[in-house]
Motif scaffolding. Structure first.
Motif, PDB file in Angstrom:
ATOM      1  N   GLY A 110       0.824  -1.190   0.000  1.00  0.00           N
ATOM      2  CA  GLY A 110       0.000   0.000   0.000  1.00  0.00           C
ATOM      3  C   GLY A 110       0.862   1.245   0.000  1.00  0.00           C
ATOM      4  O   GLY A 110       2.090   1.177   0.035  1.00  0.00           O
ATOM      5  N   GLN A 111       0.196   2.385  -0.002  1.00  0.00           N
ATOM      6  CA  GLN A 111       0.919   3.660  -0.070  1.00  0.00           C
ATOM      7  C   GLN A 111       1.403   4.123   1.295  1.00  0.00           C
ATOM      8  O   GLN A 111       2.216   5.029   1.396  1.00  0.00           O
ATOM      9  CB  GLN A 111       0.009   4.740  -0.696  1.00  0.00           C
ATOM     10  CG  GLN A 111      -0.981   5.397   0.264  1.00  0.00           C
ATOM     11  CD  GLN A 111      -2.147   4.490   0.658  1.00  0.00           C
ATOM     12  OE1 GLN A 111      -2.331   3.406   0.125  1.00  0.00           O
ATOM     13  NE2 GLN A 111      -2.940   4.951   1.623  1.00  0.00           N
ATOM     14  N   GLY A 112       0.900   3.477   2.342  1.00  0.00           N
ATOM     15  CA  GLY A 112       1.324   3.820   3.691  1.00  0.00           C
ATOM     16  C   GLY A 112       0.392   4.815   4.356  1.00  0.00           C
ATOM     17  O   GLY A 112      -0.269   5.615   3.697  1.00  0.00           O
ATOM     18  N   THR A 113       0.356   4.732   5.673  1.00  0.00           N
ATOM     19  CA  THR A 113      -0.422   5.684   6.461  1.00  0.00           C
ATOM     20  C   THR A 113       0.418   6.118   7.659  1.00  0.00           C
ATOM     21  O   THR A 113       1.059   5.295   8.313  1.00  0.00           O
ATOM     22  CB  THR A 113      -1.774   5.065   6.901  1.00  0.00           C
ATOM     23  OG1 THR A 113      -2.567   6.062   7.543  1.00  0.00           O
ATOM     24  CG2 THR A 113      -1.596   3.879   7.843  1.00  0.00           C
ATOM     25  N   GLN A 114       0.445   7.409   7.900  1.00  0.00           N
ATOM     26  CA  GLN A 114       1.299   7.969   8.948  1.00  0.00           C
ATOM     27  C   GLN A 114       0.668   7.786  10.323  1.00  0.00           C
ATOM     28  O   GLN A 114      -0.523   8.079  10.522  1.00  0.00           O
ATOM     29  CB  GLN A 114       1.540   9.463   8.698  1.00  0.00           C
ATOM     30  CG  GLN A 114       2.339  10.170   9.780  1.00  0.00           C
ATOM     31  CD  GLN A 114       3.784   9.753   9.789  1.00  0.00           C
ATOM     32  OE1 GLN A 114       4.449   9.701   8.763  1.00  0.00           O
ATOM     33  NE2 GLN A 114       4.319   9.449  10.983  1.00  0.00           N
ATOM     34  N   VAL A 115       1.460   7.309  11.250  1.00  0.00           N
ATOM     35  CA  VAL A 115       1.065   7.234  12.655  1.00  0.00           C
ATOM     36  C   VAL A 115       2.078   8.029  13.457  1.00  0.00           C
ATOM     37  O   VAL A 115       3.284   7.810  13.343  1.00  0.00           O
ATOM     38  CB  VAL A 115       1.023   5.776  13.153  1.00  0.00           C
ATOM     39  CG1 VAL A 115       0.789   5.728  14.652  1.00  0.00           C
ATOM     40  CG2 VAL A 115      -0.065   5.001  12.420  1.00  0.00           C
ATOM     41  N   THR A 116       1.586   8.954  14.245  1.00  0.00           N
ATOM     42  CA  THR A 116       2.460   9.783  15.072  1.00  0.00           C
ATOM     43  C   THR A 116       2.052   9.627  16.526  1.00  0.00           C
ATOM     44  O   THR A 116       0.891   9.856  16.874  1.00  0.00           O
ATOM     45  CB  THR A 116       2.362  11.256  14.659  1.00  0.00           C
ATOM     46  OG1 THR A 116       2.721  11.389  13.278  1.00  0.00           O
ATOM     47  CG2 THR A 116       3.296  12.116  15.508  1.00  0.00           C
ATOM     48  N   VAL A 117       3.002   9.213  17.339  1.00  0.00           N
ATOM     49  CA  VAL A 117       2.766   9.033  18.768  1.00  0.00           C
ATOM     50  C   VAL A 117       3.490  10.145  19.505  1.00  0.00           C
ATOM     51  O   VAL A 117       4.696  10.325  19.337  1.00  0.00           O
ATOM     52  CB  VAL A 117       3.255   7.664  19.252  1.00  0.00           C
ATOM     53  CG1 VAL A 117       2.872   7.456  20.715  1.00  0.00           C
ATOM     54  CG2 VAL A 117       2.679   6.547  18.387  1.00  0.00           C
ATOM     55  N   SER A 118       2.756  10.884  20.325  1.00  0.00           N
ATOM     56  CA  SER A 118       3.343  12.019  21.037  1.00  0.00           C
ATOM     57  C   SER A 118       3.204  11.812  22.546  1.00  0.00           C
ATOM     58  O   SER A 118       2.374  11.044  23.024  1.00  0.00           O
ATOM     59  CB  SER A 118       2.661  13.315  20.620  1.00  0.00           C
ATOM     60  OG  SER A 118       1.279  13.253  20.919  1.00  0.00           O
ATOM     61  N   SER A 119       4.047  12.522  23.257  1.00  0.00           N
ATOM     62  CA  SER A 119       4.036  12.390  24.726  1.00  0.00           C
ATOM     63  C   SER A 119       2.999  13.309  25.337  1.00  0.00           C
ATOM     64  O   SER A 119       2.429  14.167  24.675  1.00  0.00           O
ATOM     65  CB  SER A 119       5.422  12.707  25.278  1.00  0.00           C
ATOM     66  OG  SER A 119       5.804  14.004  24.898  1.00  0.00           O
TER      67      SER A 119
END
Length: 119
Positions: A110-119
């Motif tokens: 797939g084209q990818g999906t962004q996951v961002t984990v923040s504090s």
């Protein structure tokens, strides 16, 4: 050829949860396994989880065992990954991939999906 479209990425706080989906279309009748991979900034793409399409047997990267769950719905040709207790190092682009029964490798991505984990 299989066409894969990921969705469900976004931003989440550490400790939170997110569910990714990957819808497959095209040559889905010969899918052997589907997997999730991720690529963090400046790092190589790495394996996260895999599911054997017929048996639904699963396997995981050690660091996500007990927190991530891969599943599939073979009536809609969709694979999911429930991600719980997300960690900061989970920030990455997540990709789903398909391995056909005639192949030794994951050949459709797939084209990818962004996951961002923040504090």
């Amino acid at each position: 050829q299989v066409h894969l479209v990921e969705s469900g990425g976004g931003s989440v706080h550490a400790g939170g949860s997110l569910t990714l989906s990957c819808a497959a279309s095209g040559r889905t009748f010969s899918t052997y396994r589907m997997g999730w991979f991720r690529q963090a900034p400046g790092k190589e793409r790495e394996f996260v989880a895999v599911i054997w399409w017929i048996s639904a047997v699963t396997s995981y990267k050690d660091s996500v065992k007990g927190r991530f769950t891969i599943s599939r719905d073979n009536t809609t040709n969709t694979v999911y990954m429930q991600m719980n207790r997300m960690k900061l190092n989970g920030t990455a682009v997540y990709y789903c991939a398909d391995q056909a029964s005639t192949s030794y490798v994951f050949s459709a991505w797939g084209q990818g999906t962004q996951v961002t984990v923040s504090s």
